[in-house]
Scaffold this motif. Structure first.
Motif, PDB file in Angstrom:
ATOM      1  N   GLY A 150      -4.312   9.501  -6.228  1.00  0.00           N
ATOM      2  CA  GLY A 150      -2.999   9.281  -5.641  1.00  0.00           C
ATOM      3  C   GLY A 150      -2.725   7.848  -5.419  1.00  0.00           C
ATOM      4  N   ASN A 151      -3.668   6.890  -5.224  1.00  0.00           N
ATOM      5  CA  ASN A 151      -3.527   5.563  -5.054  1.00  0.00           C
ATOM      6  C   ASN A 151      -3.317   4.924  -6.446  1.00  0.00           C
ATOM      7  OD1 ASN A 151      -4.151   2.786  -5.018  1.00  0.00           O
ATOM      8  ND2 ASN A 151      -5.407   3.087  -3.237  1.00  0.00           N
ATOM      9  N   THR A 152      -2.036   4.241  -6.647  1.00  0.00           N
ATOM     10  CA  THR A 152      -1.657   3.590  -7.937  1.00  0.00           C
ATOM     11  C   THR A 152      -2.426   2.617  -8.485  1.00  0.00           C
ATOM     12  OG1 THR A 152       0.713   3.968  -7.142  1.00  0.00           O
ATOM     13  CG2 THR A 152       0.663   2.402  -9.135  1.00  0.00           C
ATOM     14  N   ASN A 153      -2.934   1.651  -7.704  1.00  0.00           N
ATOM     15  CA  ASN A 153      -3.999   0.688  -8.198  1.00  0.00           C
ATOM     16  C   ASN A 153      -5.182   1.227  -8.830  1.00  0.00           C
ATOM     17  OD1 ASN A 153      -2.185  -1.483  -7.779  1.00  0.00           O
ATOM     18  ND2 ASN A 153      -3.006  -1.762  -5.530  1.00  0.00           N
ATOM     19  N   TYR A 154      -5.715   2.431  -8.060  1.00  0.00           N
ATOM     20  CA  TYR A 154      -7.151   3.235  -8.369  1.00  0.00           C
ATOM     21  C   TYR A 154      -6.832   3.811  -9.604  1.00  0.00           C
ATOM     22  CZ  TYR A 154     -10.990   6.363  -7.642  1.00  0.00           C
ATOM     23  OH  TYR A 154     -12.174   6.540  -7.694  1.00  0.00           O
ATOM     24  N   PHE A 155      -5.601   4.505  -9.846  1.00  0.00           N
ATOM     25  CA  PHE A 155      -5.338   5.081 -11.052  1.00  0.00           C
ATOM     26  C   PHE A 155      -5.270   4.153 -12.253  1.00  0.00           C
ATOM     27  CE2 PHE A 155      -2.212   7.374 -13.699  1.00  0.00           C
ATOM     28  CZ  PHE A 155      -2.974   8.258 -14.310  1.00  0.00           C
ATOM     29  N   VAL A 156      -4.235   3.133 -11.955  1.00  0.00           N
ATOM     30  CA  VAL A 156      -4.190   1.747 -13.094  1.00  0.00           C
ATOM     31  C   VAL A 156      -5.550   1.501 -13.527  1.00  0.00           C
ATOM     32  CG1 VAL A 156      -3.528  -0.153 -13.387  1.00  0.00           C
ATOM     33  CG2 VAL A 156      -1.740   1.486 -12.375  1.00  0.00           C
ATOM     34  N   GLY A 157      -6.699   1.191 -12.462  1.00  0.00           N
ATOM     35  CA  GLY A 157      -8.067   0.644 -12.731  1.00  0.00           C
ATOM     36  C   GLY A 157      -8.553   1.871 -13.554  1.00  0.00           C
ATOM     37  N   ILE A 158      -8.330   3.061 -13.399  1.00  0.00           N
ATOM     38  CA  ILE A 158      -9.213   4.048 -14.175  1.00  0.00           C
ATOM     39  C   ILE A 158      -8.870   4.005 -15.746  1.00  0.00           C
ATOM     40  CG2 ILE A 158      -9.441   6.599 -14.663  1.00  0.00           C
ATOM     41  CD1 ILE A 158      -9.818   6.939 -11.522  1.00  0.00           C
ATOM     42  N   LEU A 159      -7.439   3.820 -15.787  1.00  0.00           N
ATOM     43  CA  LEU A 159      -6.812   4.031 -17.016  1.00  0.00           C
ATOM     44  C   LEU A 159      -7.328   2.788 -17.734  1.00  0.00           C
ATOM     45  CD1 LEU A 159      -3.041   5.225 -16.639  1.00  0.00           C
ATOM     46  CD2 LEU A 159      -4.796   6.598 -17.384  1.00  0.00           C
ATOM     47  N   ALA A 160      -7.344   1.569 -17.103  1.00  0.00           N
ATOM     48  CA  ALA A 160      -7.556   0.284 -17.699  1.00  0.00           C
ATOM     49  C   ALA A 160      -9.179   0.402 -18.190  1.00  0.00           C
ATOM     50  CB  ALA A 160      -7.567  -0.675 -16.739  1.00  0.00           C
ATOM     51  N   ALA A 161      -9.944   1.176 -17.621  1.00  0.00           N
ATOM     52  CA  ALA A 161     -11.473   1.337 -17.641  1.00  0.00           C
ATOM     53  C   ALA A 161     -11.548   2.269 -18.873  1.00  0.00           C
ATOM     54  CB  ALA A 161     -12.297   1.894 -16.650  1.00  0.00           C
ATOM     55  N   PHE A 162     -10.516   3.209 -18.876  1.00  0.00           N
ATOM     56  CA  PHE A 162     -10.774   4.080 -20.259  1.00  0.00           C
ATOM     57  C   PHE A 162     -10.393   3.373 -21.286  1.00  0.00           C
ATOM     58  CE2 PHE A 162     -11.153   7.731 -17.450  1.00  0.00           C
ATOM     59  CZ  PHE A 162     -12.211   8.579 -18.115  1.00  0.00           C
ATOM     60  N   PHE A 163      -9.258   2.493 -21.441  1.00  0.00           N
ATOM     61  CA  PHE A 163      -8.977   1.793 -22.373  1.00  0.00           C
ATOM     62  C   PHE A 163      -9.916   0.728 -23.051  1.00  0.00           C
ATOM     63  CE2 PHE A 163      -6.986  -2.252 -23.707  1.00  0.00           C
ATOM     64  CZ  PHE A 163      -6.170  -1.915 -24.713  1.00  0.00           C
ATOM     65  N   ALA A 164     -10.518   0.127 -22.198  1.00  0.00           N
ATOM     66  CA  ALA A 164     -11.438  -0.933 -22.192  1.00  0.00           C
ATOM     67  C   ALA A 164     -12.519  -0.164 -23.064  1.00  0.00           C
ATOM     68  CB  ALA A 164     -12.084  -1.491 -20.878  1.00  0.00           C
ATOM     69  N   CYS A 165     -12.871   1.156 -22.425  1.00  0.00           N
ATOM     70  CA  CYS A 165     -14.284   1.986 -23.124  1.00  0.00           C
ATOM     71  C   CYS A 165     -13.911   2.159 -24.624  1.00  0.00           C
ATOM     72  CB  CYS A 165     -14.261   3.011 -22.424  1.00  0.00           C
ATOM     73  SG  CYS A 165     -15.566   4.240 -23.201  1.00  0.00           S
ATOM     74  N   PHE A 166     -12.497   2.424 -24.950  1.00  0.00           N
ATOM     75  CA  PHE A 166     -11.944   2.717 -26.425  1.00  0.00           C
ATOM     76  C   PHE A 166     -12.287   1.675 -27.075  1.00  0.00           C
ATOM     77  CE2 PHE A 166      -8.942   2.929 -29.692  1.00  0.00           C
ATOM     78  CZ  PHE A 166      -9.250   3.822 -30.287  1.00  0.00           C
ATOM     79  N   CYS A 167     -11.879   0.428 -26.398  1.00  0.00           N
ATOM     80  CA  CYS A 167     -11.790  -0.683 -27.524  1.00  0.00           C
ATOM     81  C   CYS A 167     -13.327  -1.276 -27.851  1.00  0.00           C
ATOM     82  CB  CYS A 167     -11.075  -1.911 -26.754  1.00  0.00           C
ATOM     83  SG  CYS A 167      -9.218  -1.775 -26.534  1.00  0.00           S
ATOM     84  N   TRP A 168     -13.982  -1.053 -27.033  1.00  0.00           N
ATOM     85  CA  TRP A 168     -15.718  -1.467 -26.947  1.00  0.00           C
ATOM     86  C   TRP A 168     -16.284  -0.455 -28.188  1.00  0.00           C
ATOM     87  CZ3 TRP A 168     -18.678  -5.433 -24.901  1.00  0.00           C
ATOM     88  CH2 TRP A 168     -19.984  -5.258 -25.326  1.00  0.00           C
ATOM     89  N   ALA A 169     -15.838   0.769 -27.931  1.00  0.00           N
ATOM     90  CA  ALA A 169     -16.197   1.732 -29.051  1.00  0.00           C
ATOM     91  C   ALA A 169     -15.729   1.348 -30.389  1.00  0.00           C
ATOM     92  CB  ALA A 169     -15.797   3.198 -28.616  1.00  0.00           C
TER      93      ALA A 169
END
Length: 308
Positions: A150-169
Motif C-alpha cells: 500500500g506504500n506507493t514508494n515501496y510498490f514502485v521500488g518493487i516494480l523497478a526491481a522486477f524491471f531491472a531483473c528482466f533487463c539483466w536476464a
C-alpha cells in the motif's frame, strides 16, 4: 571434467557469495548518495581500473567495432538497466527483498531464451520444476510483505526491481548468444564502462545532487567495496562462468544471493527475517538442485547421442 569447466564452477561460486553481499553494500551506499550517480561512478571506475590492469600486465586491448557494439548493448542491459535500477530500488525496499526479486531472473532467462528460439532445447522437466520451486520461494517471502504494498514508494521500488531483473536476464541471454571474440576481461572492461556511462547520463536527469552535501563515510566505503569486489572481481567471474556454462545454470547465483542478502540485512540493517524465510530458503535451494540436475541430464543425453 575439463579444467575450464571446473574454473567456471569456481567463478560461479564467487559470484554467488560476493554478489549476495552487494545488495547490503548498495543499500548502505544509496542511503545518502544519489543512486544513479553512485552506481555510475562505481561501474565506470571499475571498468577503467580493469583497462589499467590489462595494460600494466602487458595485454593488448583488441576488440572489433562489432564487439564494442555488443558490449555496449550488454552493458546497458545488465549494468545500467539491471544493476543500476536495482540500486535505485533499494532506496525504497529492503536489500533482502530486492535480492529475492532478482532471484526470479532464471525464469526470465528461460522464457526469453525460449521465446527468442535461442535455447528451446534446454527446457526439460527438471528445469521447469526447479524454476517453479524458485518462484514459490519468492512467493513465500512476499507473504510477509503484502501489507507494505500500500506504500506507493515501496510498490514502485518493487516494480523497478522486477524491471531491472528482466533487463539483466535479457542481457544474460544476449551475451550468451552474441559472444565477443575479445578476451573475457576486455569484455568486462567495456561492459562496465559503457553501462556506467549510461548511468552517469541518466543521473543528470534522475538524481538530486543536493544529497551530495550529506554523503556519509559508510556510503563511501560501500562504494569502494562495490568497485573492487562487486564489479571488478566478481563481474569478470560472472562473464567467465557465462561463457563456459549454460545460461540457465550460470544464472542460479540469483537463488543464492538473496539469502546472503537477507542474513546481512537481518544482522546489520534490522530487516525482517521470519520462519517463512527459512521455508523459502529450503524450497529455493531445492530449485537450485533441480536446475543443476536439468543440465546434467542434458549433457548425459547429448554425450549418449554422440556415442550412438
Amino acid at each position: 571434467m575439463e579444467k575450464k569447466i571446473v574454473n567456471a564452477y569456481f567463478a560461479l561460486a564467487v559470484v554467488c557469495v560476493v554478489w549476495g553481499t552487494t545488495y547490503f553494500a548498495m543499500r548502505i551506499g544509496v542511503e545518502t548518495f544519489p543512486a544513479f550517480l553512485f552506481s555510475g561512478i562505481r561501474q565506470v571506475t571499475a571498468g577503467l581500473l580493469m583497462v589499467l590492469i590489462l595494460l600494466l600486465s602487458g595485454q593488448k586491448i583488441t576488440i572489433s567495432r562489432r564487439d564494442i557494439t555488443r558490449q555496449f548493448v550488454a552493458g546497458t542491459l545488465m549494468i545500467a538497466l539491471g544493476n543500476g535500477v536495482v540500486g535505485w530500488a533499494e532506496r525504497y525496499i529492503p536489500s533482502g527483498l530486492a535480492a529475492l526479486i532478482v532471484s526470479v531472473m532464471p525464469v526470465y532467462v528461460v522464457l526469453i531464451g525460449y521465446a527468442s528460439g535461442t535455447d528451446r532445447k534446454a527446457v526439460n522437466a527438471h528445469l521447469v520444476i526447479g524454476l517453479l520451486l524458485g518462484c514459490i520461494g519468492v512467493a513465500l517471502i512476499f507473504r510477509d510483505n503484502l501489507a507494505d504494498l500500500g506504500n506507493t514508494n515501496y510498490f514502485v521500488g518493487i516494480l523497478a526491481a522486477f524491471f531491472a531483473c528482466f533487463c539483466w536476464a535479457a542481457g544474460t541471454v544476449y551475451t550468451k548468444h552474441k559472444p565477443s571474440a575479445a578476451k573475457t576481461l576486455v569484455n568486462v572492461a567495456f561492459q562496465l564502462t559503457s553501462g556506467g556511462l549510461v548511468l552517469l547520463v541518466g543521473s543528470i536527469f534522475l538524481d538530486d545532487y543536493s544529497e551530495l552535501n550529506t554523503v556519509s563515510t559508510d556510503s563511501i566505503w560501500a562504494l569502494v567495496y562495490l568497485i573492487l569486489f562487486g564489479s571488478l572481481a566478481s563481474y569478470g567471474c560472472f562473464l567467465y562462468a557465462l561463457k563456459h556454462l549454460p545460461s540457465g545454470l550460470a544464472s542460479v547465483y540469483a537463488y543464492v544471493n538473496p539469502f546472503i542478502a537477507l542474513l546481512l540485512g537481518y544482522f546489520f540493517l534490522d530487516e525482517r527475517l521470519t520462519w517463512v524465510t527459512a521455508l523459502a530458503l529450503t524450497v529455493t535451494l531445492c530449485g537450485v538442485y533441480f536446475i543443476n540436475k536439468s543440465y546434467q541430464v542434458k549433457r548425459i543425453r547429448r554425450t549418449t547421442s554422440l556415442k550412438t
